[in-house]
Design an enzyme around this catalytic site. Structure first.
Site, PDB file in Angstrom:
ATOM      1  N   CYS A 254       0.137  -1.272   2.683  1.00  0.00           N
ATOM      2  CA  CYS A 254      -0.292  -1.893   1.426  1.00  0.00           C
ATOM      3  C   CYS A 254       0.308  -3.271   1.171  1.00  0.00           C
ATOM      4  O   CYS A 254      -0.065  -3.925   0.197  1.00  0.00           O
ATOM      5  CB  CYS A 254       0.051  -0.974   0.253  1.00  0.00           C
ATOM      6  SG  CYS A 254      -0.464   0.726   0.518  1.00  0.00           S
TER       7      CYS A 254
ATOM      8  N   HIS B 259      -6.418   0.975  -5.876  1.00  0.00           N
ATOM      9  CA  HIS B 259      -5.432   0.523  -4.897  1.00  0.00           C
ATOM     10  C   HIS B 259      -6.212   0.194  -3.631  1.00  0.00           C
ATOM     11  O   HIS B 259      -6.705   1.077  -2.934  1.00  0.00           O
ATOM     12  CB  HIS B 259      -4.401   1.618  -4.630  1.00  0.00           C
ATOM     13  CG  HIS B 259      -3.242   1.159  -3.802  1.00  0.00           C
ATOM     14  ND1 HIS B 259      -3.292   0.068  -2.980  1.00  0.00           N
ATOM     15  CD2 HIS B 259      -1.980   1.651  -3.664  1.00  0.00           C
ATOM     16  CE1 HIS B 259      -2.138  -0.101  -2.379  1.00  0.00           C
ATOM     17  NE2 HIS B 259      -1.311   0.859  -2.787  1.00  0.00           N
TER      18      HIS B 259
ATOM     19  N   HIS C 216       3.375  -3.929  -8.472  1.00  0.00           N
ATOM     20  CA  HIS C 216       2.669  -3.071  -7.523  1.00  0.00           C
ATOM     21  C   HIS C 216       1.942  -1.978  -8.305  1.00  0.00           C
ATOM     22  O   HIS C 216       0.778  -1.704  -8.038  1.00  0.00           O
ATOM     23  CB  HIS C 216       3.654  -2.477  -6.530  1.00  0.00           C
ATOM     24  CG  HIS C 216       3.023  -1.719  -5.414  1.00  0.00           C
ATOM     25  ND1 HIS C 216       2.066  -2.270  -4.587  1.00  0.00           N
ATOM     26  CD2 HIS C 216       3.198  -0.443  -4.990  1.00  0.00           C
ATOM     27  CE1 HIS C 216       1.683  -1.370  -3.692  1.00  0.00           C
ATOM     28  NE2 HIS C 216       2.345  -0.241  -3.925  1.00  0.00           N
TER      29      HIS C 216
END
Length: 753
Positions: free
Chosen positions: A167, A337, A300
């Site tokens: 990620c 995400h 995040h």
């Protein structure tokens, strides 16, 4: 000073960044029920699907098409257009050296996973009928395939790189692009990432119980998990004086960046936030800013029960009492995400927050969790943003932080170039069927044993059984050689990082996972197996196994992935991003690679028919690199110095090209003393390079004769070359590796202080 001159994104909220930004600021939610494929038995079908993207919804044909590459193309074209960059009538960039760095994790998985489910029989052999279909459909599968497509459609590019750190891949692509600019390897960099939704990731996160069926609610006390999305994000960065010379206004500046590893767990964040703290502090230090000078934090903020409190604790540690004044928001409740793309998309959003003076909200947040005592943004706020931070924390604990700032008034002041550091090899190790060697013994690489092509279990006995129990096979091979190259157990320098080169990743394990998904259903896939399917997982596993807390990531460049890993690590140390790194090349035995991918991606003009027909083996190799200064301070042995690295891509002539400059460019220097050529395999292309260099008459060692044929054999060649120099068998060595569209020429020489 590095400036951002172009932005582009494709998300669940829009087919352009402008549309995404407008809807994001309004607080709209792009999460909706999955329509890309059937998903029976999944806990949740709510996703951030980019269904508004016409180009990515219609299959344009071509065996190397993938939804990931199509999303990437759309975002990259937008970023280039925004930056005012276009190729001239002759197809060039008007004398500018333009680089491409692309991060990813899913690549062409969506297009190939249904085939993977039937490709391998239960006994481990490839089904002949499925193989024929695979030969026509799997060109899009490798991690590097989307990058190759962008390079072909949008290039030529002076330098091309594919990386994966889960990620944080998009954020790392931007950090690597910035390092290229600082090293004067390129003039402009197009950097970003793309990931499309696919069954493997959606079923894997469902199996981990990491998805909130009602949609992600970052920092909310009711949060239950994340929502997966798909996207692409790209930025164009260049030096401020270059942008000024072409009269291009910048969107913002890129002030700082840093990458650190948690070395804790492959999926769960380390609860104290130690690595994010170190990454935030390092990025602020690079930017020359105090915490009080940050006006916005793009967090995040995944919405998982463990991540959000950890991130809140880390922010409190870094910003102290000032944190109460800084707006903090997360975009994942609105677009999902987006995995590898997240860091690049969020960097683009952060850039617009600075340019527009607007803070976007945290979608899905209604009841802030007391464990996350932040200055939450529930609706968009107008506010001057002088500097902002964007954080990305990934599977395997690979954490990256970017700091962006407002463009200062007045003409740009050229920034001083970083002092290039000499890079040395301080240890080597190789693992082949029948032999585990380290140090100078690698120079005497024995012949292959008469037995099978796999590495015998006894050679892995040196691994600690408890620490290695969660490691898949590739990670075990990689951890063993990395530990040997770094000096064995008891490593005390935790700031060592790892760069791992792998051509194809866990393709057989992905096939088994898909077969179980099809046969047993989504609720019976193994949550323990899924994390190792992520392309970056071997680097994460190595960092966790050895406790390495420096930069950690995977690079991919087909059969030259080992040489690419060395180049990548050399750049990081030369630019001052790391002081010590383990460079690892690894490929495990794979029926799919042997019968399908090696056929599709073989160098078509291999010079030896016997070599082409040789049975593929498996193997791993590792080199420990350090700056010469650090090696001297810590009393590390020095095997050789990396004198130069020459790389080229997609049809460029490595000897004729003169556009690049800096420590990694220029013609291959001829040997001054006693030289030796060490090759992984011999190919027509590598022979042509050697014939036109000053190394044509030097003695040669071909490592595939001893280590077998596989994609990591170029890494073995690098270890042999360094060991031969350490033993005094040569004063210099040249390693040349070529693959479809790329090549590397590495010169090692005896260390002279």
């Amino acid at each position: 000073m590095i400036v951002v001159t172009g932005l582009g994104a494709v998300t669940a909220l829009g087919s352009t960044l402008a549309e995404t930004w407008e809807r994001l600021v309004r607080g709209e939610c792009g999460l909706r029920e999955l329509s890309l494929f059937e998903a029976p038995g999944y806990r949740s079908k709510l996703v951030g699907e980019a269904t508004r993207v016409a180009g990515a919804d219609a299959h344009p044909g071509g065996n190397d098409y993938s939804r990931t590459s199509e999303l990437g193309l759309l975002a990259a074209r937008e970023a280039l257009a925004h930056a005012g960059l276009s190729r001239g009538p002759d197809g060039s960039w008007g004398g500018r050296r333009v680089g491409l760095v692309m991060g990813g994790s899913t690549a062409g998985m969506l297009e190939t996973e249904s085939l993977l489910a039937v490709l391998v029989r239960p006994e481990g052999t490839v089904d002949p009928a499925a193989r024929e279909e695979a030969l026509g459909r799997m060109l899009s599968h490798p991690l590097s395939a989307p990058t190759d497509r962008l390079a072909r459609e949008l290039g030529p590019f002076a330098r091309v790189r594919t990386l994966s750190s889960a990620c944080s891949s998009g954020a790392n692509a931007i950090a690597i692009g910035a390092s290229w600019l600082e090293l004067d390897l390129v003039d402009v960099v197009l950097c970003g990432a793309a990931d499309a939704l696919c069954r493997v990731t959606l079923s894997g996160f469902n199996a981990l119980a990491a998805i909130d069926p009602a949609g992600a609610k970052p920092f909310d006390r009711r949060r239950k998990g994340l929502t997966l999305g798909e996207a692409a994000g790209f930025v164009v960065i260049e030096r401020a004086e270059a942008a000024s010379a072409r009269k291009k206004d910048a969107v913002c500046t890129l002030l700082g960046w840093a990458t650190r590893s948690e070395a804790h767990h492959i999926t769960n964040p380390e609860p104290t936030g130690a690595a994010p703290i170190r990454a935030m502090e390092a990025s602020l230090a690079r930017a020359g800013l105090a915490p009080s000078e940050i006006d916005y934090i793009n967090a995040h903020g995944t919405g998982t029960p463990l991540n959000d409190p950890m991130e809140s604790r880390a922010l409190a540690r870094v910003f102290g009492s000032h944190l109460a004044e800084i707006p903090v928001s997360s975009n994942k409740g609105q677009i999902g995400h987006t995995l590898a793309a997240a860091g690049a998309v969020e960097a683009a959003i952060t850039a617009l927050a600075i340019a527009e003076g607007t803070i976007p909200p945290t979608g899905g947040l209604e009841e802030p969790d007391p464990e996350c005592p932040l200055r939450h943004v529930l609706s968009a706020e107008k506010r001057e943003v002088r500097a902002a931070m964007s954080s990305s924390f990934a599977f395997g604990g690979m954490d990256t932080v970017l700091v962006l700032g407002r463009v200062p008034k007045g003409p740009p002041t050229p920034a001083p170039r970083p002092t290039s550091k000499r890079v040395v090899v301080t240890g080597v190790a190789s693992l082949t069927p029948g032999h585990l060697l380290s140090g100078e013994a690698v120079a005497t690489l024995p012949s292959l044993p008469a037995g099978g092509p796999a590495i015998e279990p006894g050679l892995l006995a040196g691994l600690d059984a408890d620490r290695a129990r969660r490691l898949d096979r590739a990670s075990r091979l990689a951890a063993l050689v990395a530990e040997q190259a770094l000096g064995g157990p008891g490593l005390t320098d935790a700031d060592v990082g790892v760069v791992l080169g792998s051509a194809f990743g866990a393709v057989d394990a992905s096939s088994a996972f898909m077969r179980r998904l099809v046969e047993k259903g989504a609720r019976l896939v193994s949550p323990a197996d899924f994390p190792s399917l992520v392309p970056s997982s071997p680097a994460g596993h190595v960092s966790i196994y050895l406790g390495l807390k420096g930069p950690s990531m995977v690079v991919a460049d087909l059969a030259t992935s080992g040489e690419c890993a060395l180049t990548h690590a050399f750049e990081l140390i030369t630019a001052g991003e790391a002081s010590r790194l383990a460079v690892v090349a690894v490929e495990e035995r794979s029926a799919i690679v042997e019968e399908v991918l090696s056929v599709l991606f073989d160098d078509d003009d291999a010079s030896s028919d016997a070599q082409s027909a040789a049975k593929r083996r498996e193997g791993a190799a590792a080199l420990a690199l350090a700056s010469a200064e650090v090696a001297g301070q810590r009393g590390l042995p020095i095997f050789a110095e990396i004198a130069s690295i020459r790389s080229w891509s997609t049809g460029a002539d490595p000897l004729a090209r003169t556009g690049a400059s800096g420590p990694l460019a220029g013609p291959i220097p001829a040997p001054v003393g006693e030289g030796v050529v060490v090759l992984g395999c011999t190919h027509t292309h590598s022979e042509e390079v050697l014939a036109r260099s000053g190394w044509a008459s030097c003695p040669r060692v071909v490592c595939s004769d001893h280590a077998g044929t596989h994609e990591a054999v170029g890494g073995v060649a690098l270890t042999v070359a360094a060991a031969m120099i350490a033993r005094g068998e040569a004063s210099e060595a040249l390693c040349v590796g070529t693959a479809r569209g790329s090549g590397y020429a590495v010169v090692l020489r005896r260390w002279v202080p």
